[in-house]
Design a protein around this motif. Structure first.
Motif, PDB file in Angstrom:
ATOM      1  N   LYS A   1       0.871  -1.171   0.000  1.00 21.71           N
ATOM      2  CA  LYS A   1       0.000   0.000   0.000  1.00 21.71           C
ATOM      3  C   LYS A   1       0.910   1.223   0.000  1.00 21.71           C
ATOM      4  N   ALA A   2       0.728   2.123  -0.987  1.00 21.02           N
ATOM      5  CA  ALA A   2       1.567   3.316  -1.097  1.00 21.02           C
ATOM      6  C   ALA A   2       0.775   4.460  -1.708  1.00 21.02           C
ATOM      7  N   ASN A   3       0.788   5.598  -1.038  1.00 19.94           N
ATOM      8  CA  ASN A   3       0.138   6.815  -1.544  1.00 19.94           C
ATOM      9  C   ASN A   3      -1.312   6.599  -1.979  1.00 19.94           C
ATOM     10  N   GLY A   4      -2.080   5.846  -1.202  1.00 21.47           N
ATOM     11  CA  GLY A   4      -3.492   5.637  -1.507  1.00 21.47           C
ATOM     12  C   GLY A   4      -3.764   4.545  -2.531  1.00 21.47           C
ATOM     13  N   PHE A   5      -2.726   3.867  -2.998  1.00 20.21           N
ATOM     14  CA  PHE A   5      -2.888   2.771  -3.954  1.00 20.21           C
ATOM     15  C   PHE A   5      -2.524   1.455  -3.280  1.00 20.21           C
ATOM     16  N   VAL A   6      -3.123   0.351  -3.751  1.00 21.28           N
ATOM     17  CA  VAL A   6      -2.755  -0.976  -3.288  1.00 21.28           C
ATOM     18  C   VAL A   6      -2.292  -1.767  -4.501  1.00 21.28           C
ATOM     19  N   PHE A   7      -1.107  -2.332  -4.397  1.00 21.92           N
ATOM     20  CA  PHE A   7      -0.524  -3.148  -5.461  1.00 21.92           C
ATOM     21  C   PHE A   7      -0.457  -4.587  -4.954  1.00 21.92           C
ATOM     22  N   ALA A   8      -1.125  -5.491  -5.654  1.00 16.49           N
ATOM     23  CA  ALA A   8      -1.172  -6.890  -5.219  1.00 16.49           C
ATOM     24  C   ALA A   8      -0.455  -7.771  -6.233  1.00 16.49           C
ATOM     25  N   SER A   9       0.268  -8.757  -5.717  1.00 17.67           N
ATOM     26  CA  SER A   9       0.921  -9.709  -6.612  1.00 17.67           C
ATOM     27  C   SER A   9      -0.101 -10.751  -7.040  1.00 17.67           C
ATOM     28  N   GLY A  10       0.142 -11.392  -8.145  1.00 18.64           N
ATOM     29  CA  GLY A  10      -0.755 -12.447  -8.606  1.00 18.64           C
ATOM     30  C   GLY A  10      -0.681 -13.638  -7.673  1.00 18.64           C
ATOM     31  N   GLN A  11      -1.778 -14.296  -7.476  1.00 16.15           N
ATOM     32  CA  GLN A  11      -1.826 -15.445  -6.581  1.00 16.15           C
ATOM     33  C   GLN A  11      -2.396 -16.640  -7.321  1.00 16.15           C
ATOM     34  N   LEU A  12      -1.793 -17.788  -7.084  1.00 12.92           N
ATOM     35  CA  LEU A  12      -2.347 -19.033  -7.598  1.00 12.92           C
ATOM     36  C   LEU A  12      -3.458 -19.485  -6.667  1.00 12.92           C
ATOM     37  N   GLY A  13      -4.362 -20.276  -7.159  1.00 17.88           N
ATOM     38  CA  GLY A  13      -5.455 -20.796  -6.340  1.00 17.88           C
ATOM     39  C   GLY A  13      -5.016 -21.993  -5.518  1.00 17.88           C
ATOM     40  N   LEU A  14      -4.135 -21.752  -4.539  1.00 26.22           N
ATOM     41  CA  LEU A  14      -3.631 -22.835  -3.693  1.00 26.22           C
ATOM     42  C   LEU A  14      -4.320 -22.832  -2.335  1.00 26.22           C
ATOM     43  N   VAL A  15      -4.504 -24.002  -1.771  1.00 27.62           N
ATOM     44  CA  VAL A  15      -5.019 -24.139  -0.413  1.00 27.62           C
ATOM     45  C   VAL A  15      -3.831 -23.936   0.528  1.00 27.62           C
ATOM     46  N   PRO A  16      -3.862 -22.911   1.390  1.00 32.27           N
ATOM     47  CA  PRO A  16      -2.696 -22.617   2.237  1.00 32.27           C
ATOM     48  C   PRO A  16      -2.238 -23.780   3.113  1.00 32.27           C
ATOM     49  N   GLU A  17      -3.186 -24.573   3.629  1.00 34.33           N
ATOM     50  CA  GLU A  17      -2.831 -25.672   4.530  1.00 34.33           C
ATOM     51  C   GLU A  17      -2.104 -26.821   3.824  1.00 34.33           C
ATOM     52  N   THR A  18      -2.438 -27.057   2.551  1.00 34.63           N
ATOM     53  CA  THR A  18      -1.865 -28.212   1.851  1.00 34.63           C
ATOM     54  C   THR A  18      -0.897 -27.840   0.737  1.00 34.63           C
ATOM     55  N   GLY A  19      -1.011 -26.606   0.228  1.00 32.58           N
ATOM     56  CA  GLY A  19      -0.170 -26.206  -0.899  1.00 32.58           C
ATOM     57  C   GLY A  19      -0.653 -26.760  -2.230  1.00 32.58           C
TER      58      GLY A  19
END
Length: 50
Positions: free
Chosen positions: A23-41
């Motif tokens: 988050k910078a100067n009122g903007f949010v920059f998000a990286s791309g995310q794969l559809g992974l289940v955090p518990e199992t990967g």
């Protein structure tokens, strides 16, 4: 310039030298995310609700 690193344990961690989001100067920059289940990967199947 104020910047805040955004991170959560409810999404897969970054694999590499980058953040999940910034988050910078009122903007949010998000990286791309794969559809992974955090518990199992493993890849999630179908759409999911938060």
């Amino acid at each position: 310039m104020a910047k805040t690193i955004i991170t959560t344990t409810k999404a897969p961690g970054a694999i590499g030298p980058y953040s999940q989001g910034i988050k910078a100067n009122g903007f949010v920059f998000a990286s791309g995310q794969l559809g992974l289940v955090p518990e199992t990967g493993e890849f999630a199947e179908g759409p999911a609700s938060p």
